[in-house]
Write a protein that holds these residues in place. Structure first.
Motif, PDB file in Angstrom:
ATOM      1  N   PRO A  16       5.618  -5.423   2.950  1.00  0.00           N
ATOM      2  CA  PRO A  16       4.751  -4.717   2.609  1.00  0.00           C
ATOM      3  C   PRO A  16       4.620  -3.118   3.247  1.00  0.00           C
ATOM      4  N   ALA A  18       2.634   0.557   2.827  1.00  0.00           N
ATOM      5  CA  ALA A  18       1.662   1.221   2.287  1.00  0.00           C
ATOM      6  C   ALA A  18       1.964   2.613   1.703  1.00  0.00           C
ATOM      7  N   GLN A  70      -1.271  -8.348   0.507  1.00  0.00           N
ATOM      8  CA  GLN A  70      -1.418  -8.158   2.168  1.00  0.00           C
ATOM      9  C   GLN A  70      -2.874  -7.737   2.476  1.00  0.00           C
ATOM     10  N   LYS A 143       2.008 -11.700   9.365  1.00  0.00           N
ATOM     11  CA  LYS A 143       3.008 -10.861   9.649  1.00  0.00           C
ATOM     12  C   LYS A 143       2.605  -9.935  11.135  1.00  0.00           C
ATOM     13  N   TYR A 181       8.932   2.548  15.666  1.00  0.00           N
ATOM     14  CA  TYR A 181       9.880   2.241  15.072  1.00  0.00           C
ATOM     15  C   TYR A 181      11.379   2.590  16.116  1.00  0.00           C
ATOM     16  N   ASN A 205      11.879  -9.663  10.560  1.00  0.00           N
ATOM     17  CA  ASN A 205      11.938  -8.394  10.180  1.00  0.00           C
ATOM     18  C   ASN A 205      12.457  -7.370  11.133  1.00  0.00           C
ATOM     19  N   ASP A 207      15.088  -3.610  10.620  1.00  0.00           N
ATOM     20  CA  ASP A 207      16.522  -3.190  10.865  1.00  0.00           C
ATOM     21  C   ASP A 207      17.423  -3.742   9.833  1.00  0.00           C
ATOM     22  N   GLY A 229      12.251  -3.791   4.713  1.00  0.00           N
ATOM     23  CA  GLY A 229      11.269  -2.538   4.426  1.00  0.00           C
ATOM     24  C   GLY A 229      12.002  -1.214   4.494  1.00  0.00           C
ATOM     25  N   ARG A 230      12.145  -0.591   5.352  1.00  0.00           N
ATOM     26  CA  ARG A 230      12.728   0.825   5.256  1.00  0.00           C
ATOM     27  C   ARG A 230      14.274   0.738   4.469  1.00  0.00           C
ATOM     28  N   ASP A 351       5.428   8.074   8.452  1.00  0.00           N
ATOM     29  CA  ASP A 351       4.771   7.429   6.864  1.00  0.00           C
ATOM     30  C   ASP A 351       3.427   6.619   7.212  1.00  0.00           C
ATOM     31  N   TRP A 352       3.688   5.845   8.509  1.00  0.00           N
ATOM     32  CA  TRP A 352       2.510   5.000   8.559  1.00  0.00           C
ATOM     33  C   TRP A 352       1.289   5.786   8.941  1.00  0.00           C
TER      34      TRP A 352
END
Ligand SMILES: Cc1cc2nc3c(=O)[nH]c(=O)nc-3n(C[C@H](O)[C@H](O)[C@H](O)COP(=O)(O)O)c2cc1C
Length: 376
Positions: A16, A18, A70, A143, A181, A205, A207, A229-230, A351-352
């Motif tokens: 997920p 955002a 989520q 998560k 991160y 989760n 990298d 994710g990324r 980003d968060w």
């Protein structure tokens, strides 16, 4: 991979994110692979209040086989109400609870990734959510991060509490909140959680930038599935590579600039459908373009033009000016160094911090009182 009653063909989950994993992006990813695609986080309170934005976030395309949502929340009652709403109104096939948010404003008040530290509250939230979800046979997962910092690790206890509460799986991002991160995700912690919870699926989760990374994580940690994710930002075809890798094939996507431009345009079209507002969709697509074109030869003048597009028509015209035969730049341009800045300057969770959902959480959806759980 099984998550309760759900079978996921490829053991891969779109993390997920955002502001990223809306129905447009999920569709692009889904067209390449057979994983599970989680929507953007929504706060339980916003959902219970049925804000238009929260209802947009949980809406899924008709052909999404598993409608995955989520939730974030710090109050067991509100989380329970949100889960009940999703289940009773048949709006989700999978519900994940987010205990990974590292934003200091949230963690300082005991929310996000600090919440598992308060074991009573954490237990109460997870138990309530599982109880409500089980009424509709909807699998509920959590998560989380490793903990608040290295002196306040929570993942093993939290994993056991969640398992005892009856969750369908536990996902661990191998970083503490304090790390945001930075550094490398700690896959050995993921392996330890896998060992500690032999009786339920554990998902790893952090990298995963390539299909090879995903296979390596499964091999090194023994997890049942991976959460990406990324690594798929600007690269929805990574899901095709992941599916191939888990089927034992070494075929990988190596798109030239023309293919990337096609994906950008289609992504933008889908965003227009999702938001029903061309201007907003085009503003949203800009950050994606920076990811899509990473490593490709795109002159600075065109990059500037792309960063200012306001309509699909202008986007099409500008994309057509690219050197569309420009080849795939190679994996070096895609890995963590290529995509997230040099190792000396680790990517911060900008980003968060800037994400719409978190801003919404702080400004309207989550009241200060709800976040301030220190009193009980
Ligand atoms: C832009 C962005 C938004 C995110 N939003 C969420 C979110 O809403 N819920 C969540 O649990 N994690 C969120 N995350 C964290 C990711 O799900 C994932 O745990 C993290 O990026 C580590 O995985 P990766 O190394 O594959 O990127 C977000 C991450 C990014 C980069």
């Amino acid at each position: 991979m099984k998550l309760g009653p759900i079978t996921v063909d490829t053991p891969v989950i779109l993390a997920p994110m955002a502001g990223i994993t809306n129905s447009a992006f999920r569709r692009l990813c889904r067209e390449y692979g057979g994983g599970l695609y989680v929507a953007e986080m929504v706060t339980s309170r916003a959902l219970v209040e049925r804000t238009p934005e929260s209802l947009r976030i949980i809406s899924h395309d008709d052909d999404e086989k598993v409608r995955s949502v989520q939730l974030y929340g710090v109050d067991p009652v509100t989380v329970g109400q949100a889960v009940r709403m999703l289940v009773e109104e048949d709006r989700a096939d999978h519900i994940d609870l987010n205990f990974g948010c590292p934003v200091p404003k949230v963690t300082r008040r005991g929310g996000g990734s600090a919440l598992p530290w308060k074991t009573d509250l954490f237990t109460s939230i997870v138990r309530t959510a599982v109880k409500e979800a089980s009424k509709g046979n909807v699998p509920l997962t959590i998560k989380m991060r490793k903990g608040i910092d290295d002196d306040h690790l929570t993942y093993l206890d939290a994993g056991r509490i969640a398992r005892d509460a009856g969750v369908a799986a536990v996902a661990l991002h191998g970083r503490t909140a304090a790390q945001f991160y930075s550094g490398q995700a700690d896959w050995s912690a993921i392996a330890r959680l896998r060992e500690a919870l032999p009786d339920i699926p554990v998902l790893g989760n952090g990298d995963i930038w390539s299909a090879e990374d995903a296979v390596r994580m499964v091999r090194e940690t023994g997890v049942d599935g991976v959460v990406v994710g990324r690594g798929c930002q600007g690269r929805p075809w990574l899901f095709g590579d992941l599916m191939a890798a888990f089927e034992g094939s070494d075929v990988r996507h190596k798109p030239d600039l023309g293919k990337v431009a096609e994906s950008v345009y289609r992504h933008a079209e889908l965003m227009v459908e999702t938001f029903g507002d061309e201007g907003k969709a085009l503003r949203e697509i800009r950050k994606h373009m920076a990811w899509y074109f990473k490593g490709y030869v795109v002159g600075s003048e065109l990059r500037t033009k792309l960063a200012m597009v306001t309509s699909l028509e202008v986007l099409r015209d500008t994309l057509d000016q690219l050197d569309l035969d420009s080849p795939y730049p190679g994996v070096d341009a895609e890995g963590p160094r290529g995509r997230a800045g040099s190792p000396k300057r680790p990517a911060l969770p900008k980003d968060w911090l800037e994400s719409r959902a978190l801003n919404a959480a702080q400004s309207q959806d989550i009241s200060a009182a709800e976040l301030d759980v220190s009193g009980g």
